[in-house]
Design an enzyme around this catalytic site. Structure first.
Site, PDB file in Angstrom:
ATOM      1  N   GLY A  20       0.828  -1.209   0.000  1.00 21.95           N
ATOM      2  CA  GLY A  20       0.000   0.000   0.000  1.00 21.95           C
ATOM      3  C   GLY A  20       0.859   1.253   0.000  1.00 21.95           C
ATOM      4  N   TYR A  56      -9.181  -6.436  15.244  1.00 24.00           N
ATOM      5  CA  TYR A  56      -8.023  -7.293  15.520  1.00 24.00           C
ATOM      6  C   TYR A  56      -7.672  -8.151  14.297  1.00 24.00           C
ATOM      7  CZ  TYR A  56      -8.409  -6.325  20.536  1.00 24.00           C
ATOM      8  OH  TYR A  56      -8.442  -5.710  21.758  1.00 24.00           O
ATOM      9  N   THR A 194      13.192 -14.314  -3.544  1.00 24.99           N
ATOM     10  CA  THR A 194      12.672 -13.439  -4.608  1.00 24.99           C
ATOM     11  C   THR A 194      12.658 -14.172  -5.943  1.00 24.99           C
ATOM     12  OG1 THR A 194      13.376 -11.467  -3.460  1.00 24.99           O
ATOM     13  CG2 THR A 194      13.074 -11.265  -5.840  1.00 24.99           C
ATOM     14  N   CYS A 384     -17.014   9.652  17.726  1.00 27.61           N
ATOM     15  CA  CYS A 384     -18.081   8.665  17.575  1.00 27.61           C
ATOM     16  C   CYS A 384     -18.447   8.052  18.931  1.00 27.61           C
ATOM     17  CB  CYS A 384     -17.690   7.631  16.522  1.00 27.61           C
ATOM     18  SG  CYS A 384     -19.134   6.906  15.748  1.00 27.61           S
ATOM     19  N   MET A 387     -17.594  10.421  21.604  1.00 22.22           N
ATOM     20  CA  MET A 387     -18.546  11.522  21.799  1.00 22.22           C
ATOM     21  C   MET A 387     -19.743  11.017  22.605  1.00 22.22           C
ATOM     22  SD  MET A 387     -21.737  12.253  20.272  1.00 22.22           S
ATOM     23  CE  MET A 387     -22.728  13.626  19.730  1.00 22.22           C
ATOM     24  N   ARG A 465     -24.596   3.539  14.390  1.00 20.16           N
ATOM     25  CA  ARG A 465     -26.025   3.179  14.437  1.00 20.16           C
ATOM     26  C   ARG A 465     -26.762   3.966  15.515  1.00 20.16           C
ATOM     27  NH1 ARG A 465     -26.260  -1.469  11.486  1.00 20.16           N
ATOM     28  NH2 ARG A 465     -24.440  -2.808  11.696  1.00 20.16           N
ATOM     29  N   HIS A 510     -16.256  10.970  12.009  1.00 20.01           N
ATOM     30  CA  HIS A 510     -14.843  10.561  12.100  1.00 20.01           C
ATOM     31  C   HIS A 510     -13.950  11.548  11.345  1.00 20.01           C
ATOM     32  CE1 HIS A 510     -15.468   6.400  13.670  1.00 20.01           C
ATOM     33  NE2 HIS A 510     -16.672   6.621  13.184  1.00 20.01           N
ATOM     34  N   GLU A 512     -10.864  11.795  11.457  1.00 24.92           N
ATOM     35  CA  GLU A 512      -9.571  11.168  11.101  1.00 24.92           C
ATOM     36  C   GLU A 512      -9.537  10.643   9.669  1.00 24.92           C
ATOM     37  OE1 GLU A 512     -11.866   9.906  13.104  1.00 24.92           O
ATOM     38  OE2 GLU A 512     -11.881   7.711  13.124  1.00 24.92           O
TER      39      GLU A 512
END
Ligand code: GLN
Length: 538
Positions: A20, A56, A194, A384, A387, A465, A510, A512
């Protein structure tokens, strides 16, 4: 005739090599040369999306503007490129099969036997080309999850082979990320794994064009030559990817190694000199040369796994650099936090962030952390669930509503100050059914958030939710917990602040997910600034 160029990033030898980050770094270099680039991730698991995965298992679930629950690598793509991604940027095997099976049920295959080849591979190829055909991008980089040789990734690899054949080598490039292990007993870097991995790829009919080699030690000329010869690539296509102290160094490391130039050359794209990385480099410089330090507590229940809070940790890096401050994040496990130890655990902090989450485990610890922050005027950001905990804490300890709770934790609470959203009450399926993606929020005058955002209307991403129960709003406001952000259509409370506190903000969304190197999130920037003020006053 395709005008979009496709780059595929595969992985070999080991997982967790950072495909990534390599994809994002190459994309950054190409973007800095003026190309329009996007990155897509293909995940080989059967879940339709990672929304149902425990953190996890797979780290954070990243959410896009259009409400897709996606792999956390999409967060890196956005943070590096500062271009939003969408559902089309993350495809899983589950989604591919779901779509093919739905087509079969609709009779779209006209009586044919539906098979992995060609039906699954056609669906994969279509998903890869959706972004290219949109006309929005010159280059699409597709990262194939997993490691070459995995049973699960075979249909993806076969699709890449077919696309390379269909679109031609001048339009498709395969970059293989691999590991060059160092054997300390022999004092040597080893190329054999490799060689095997490149060979495995060849068994599927794909010749890697570029090798990116993760290594702890520099690759010698001799070793580069050996890799090139045995893996059948040009010598300038052997790219060293040495361990870096921060992921934000990787674009420059790839630039030094010429990953972007070899890519342009192989794809027949114009190489107009060096990329313009001025603002990126300014960020890296500020990040590496802080003028002060602050310590911010991250209160959560998945703290053992750094990837669970990836976007929050990265947002602190962006906000720290913006303030020229090093943010040390101290992870505190909410499950082991209670009234007896909260003061000793939080004493050294300059601010606290109570993290998002689901379910009952660890919430009493989060409530204790909120109480400590409120009573000690410690800068506080609740995200979230964080809060929601702030609302519960205020209800219990300031309003005196004993046993106030969220109905997520206690359905029979006498004071359901956080309750299931009306629209959620009829939903039974778990996957993709939360309130997701970007929603508008209007900010109130005389609030911290209005000062921070410097505007009256914001769009932020959501994943929840439950909501603030408006039935308690008058009481809470009268007692000093102000509502400073509201969804204009539904009246849903998005932001709360404590009036008599230097910096106490709880947000239902969110922030972030929207912090990037180019645009550090203003709430995080302001929280770090508040932490610095608190630290200096100590
Ligand atoms: N569990 C809470 C809800 O569903 C908070 C979700 C979150 O923190 N992302 O509303």
């Amino acid at each position: 005739m395709s005008t979009t160029k496709y780059i595929f990033v595969t992985g070999g030898v080991s997982s967790s090599l950072g495909k990534g980050i390599i994809a994002a770094s190459l994309a950054k270099l190409l973007q800095a040369r003026g190309y329009r680039v996007t990155i897509q991730k293909l995940d080989p698991y059967i879940n339709v999306d990672p929304g149902t995965l425990n953190p996890y298992e797979h780290g954070e679930c990243y959410v896009t503007d259009d409400g897709a629950e996606t792999d956390l690598d999409l967060g890196h793509y956005e943070r590096f490129l500062n271009v939003p991604t969408s559902q089309a940027n993350n495809v899983t095997t589950g989604r591919i099969y779901q779509s093919v099976i739905e087509k079969e049920r609709r009779g779209e295959f006209l009586g044919k036997t539906v098979q992995v080849v060609p039906h699954i591979t056609n669906e994969i190829k279509e998903r890869i080309q959706i972004l290219g055909k949109s006309g929005d991008y010159d280059i699409v980089i597709t990262e194939i999850g997993g490691t070459v040789g995995d049973i699960e990734s075979l249909p993806y690899i076969e699709s890449v082979r077919q696309l390379k054949w269909e679109l031609g080598n001048q339009n498709c490039l395969v970059i293989h990320l691999t590991l060059i292990p160092y054997l300390s007993a022999a004092g040597e870097l080893k190329t054999k794994p490799t060689q095997h991995s490149v060979k495995t790829l060849m068994e599927s009919g794909i010749q890697a064009d570029v090798l990116v080699c993760r290594t702890e030690h520099h690759l010698s000329e001799e070793l580069r030559h050996k890799l090139a010869l045995f893996c059948n690539v040009n010598k300038d296509a052997v790219i060293e990817s040495i361990d870096a102290s921060t992921i934000y160094d990787v674009p420059n490391l790839m630039l030094e190694e010429g990953l972007d130039t070899v890519t342009l050359q192989k794809l027949g794209l114009e190489d107009s000199g060096s990329p313009s990385l001025t603002s990126w480099n300014e960020f890296v410089k500020r990040y590496k040369n802080p003028k002060a330090h602050v310590t911010i507590g991250l209160i959560g229940k998945y703290v053992e796994l750094q990837d669970s809070y990836k976007s929050i940790l990265e947002s602190f890096i962006h906000a720290g650099a913006a303030n020229e401050v090093k943010v040390k994040v101290e992870s505190i496990h909410s499950e082991f936090l209670d009234g007896s130890n909260v003061a000793s655990q939080m004493k050294g902090l300059d601010a606290v962030l109570v993290a998002p989450g689901f379910g009952e485990r660890g919430i009493e610890g989060k409530i204790e952390a909120v109480r400590y922050a409120r009573e000690n005027k410690l800068p506080f950001l609740g995200i979230c669930l964080g809060m929601q905990m702030a609302v519960i804490e205020y209800s219990r300890n300031v309003l005196g509503l004993k046993d106030a709770n969220s109905t997520e934790m206690n359905e029979n609470t006498p004071f359901p100050v956080i309750d299931l959203m009306e629209a959620q009450k009829t939903i039974t399926e778990k996957g993709g059914t939360m309130r997701l993606g970007a929603w508008a929020c209007e900010l109130t005058d005389n609030s911290i958030v209005k000062q921070v955002y410097k505007t009256t209307r914001i769009d932020e991403r959501h994943r929840h939710r439950f909501e603030y129960n408006n039935a308690y709003r008058d009481q809470l406001e009268a007692a000093g917990l102000k509502t400073t952000g509201i969804n204009p259509e539904t009246n849903l409370v998005e932001i709360v602040e404590i009036e008599d506190h230097p910096w106490f903000v709880g947000v239902q969304y969110h922030p972030e997910y929207k912090s990037t190197v180019a645009n550090p999130h203003p709430l995080f920037v302001s929280l770090v600034a508040a932490a610095l003020t608190y630290c200096k006053a100590k």
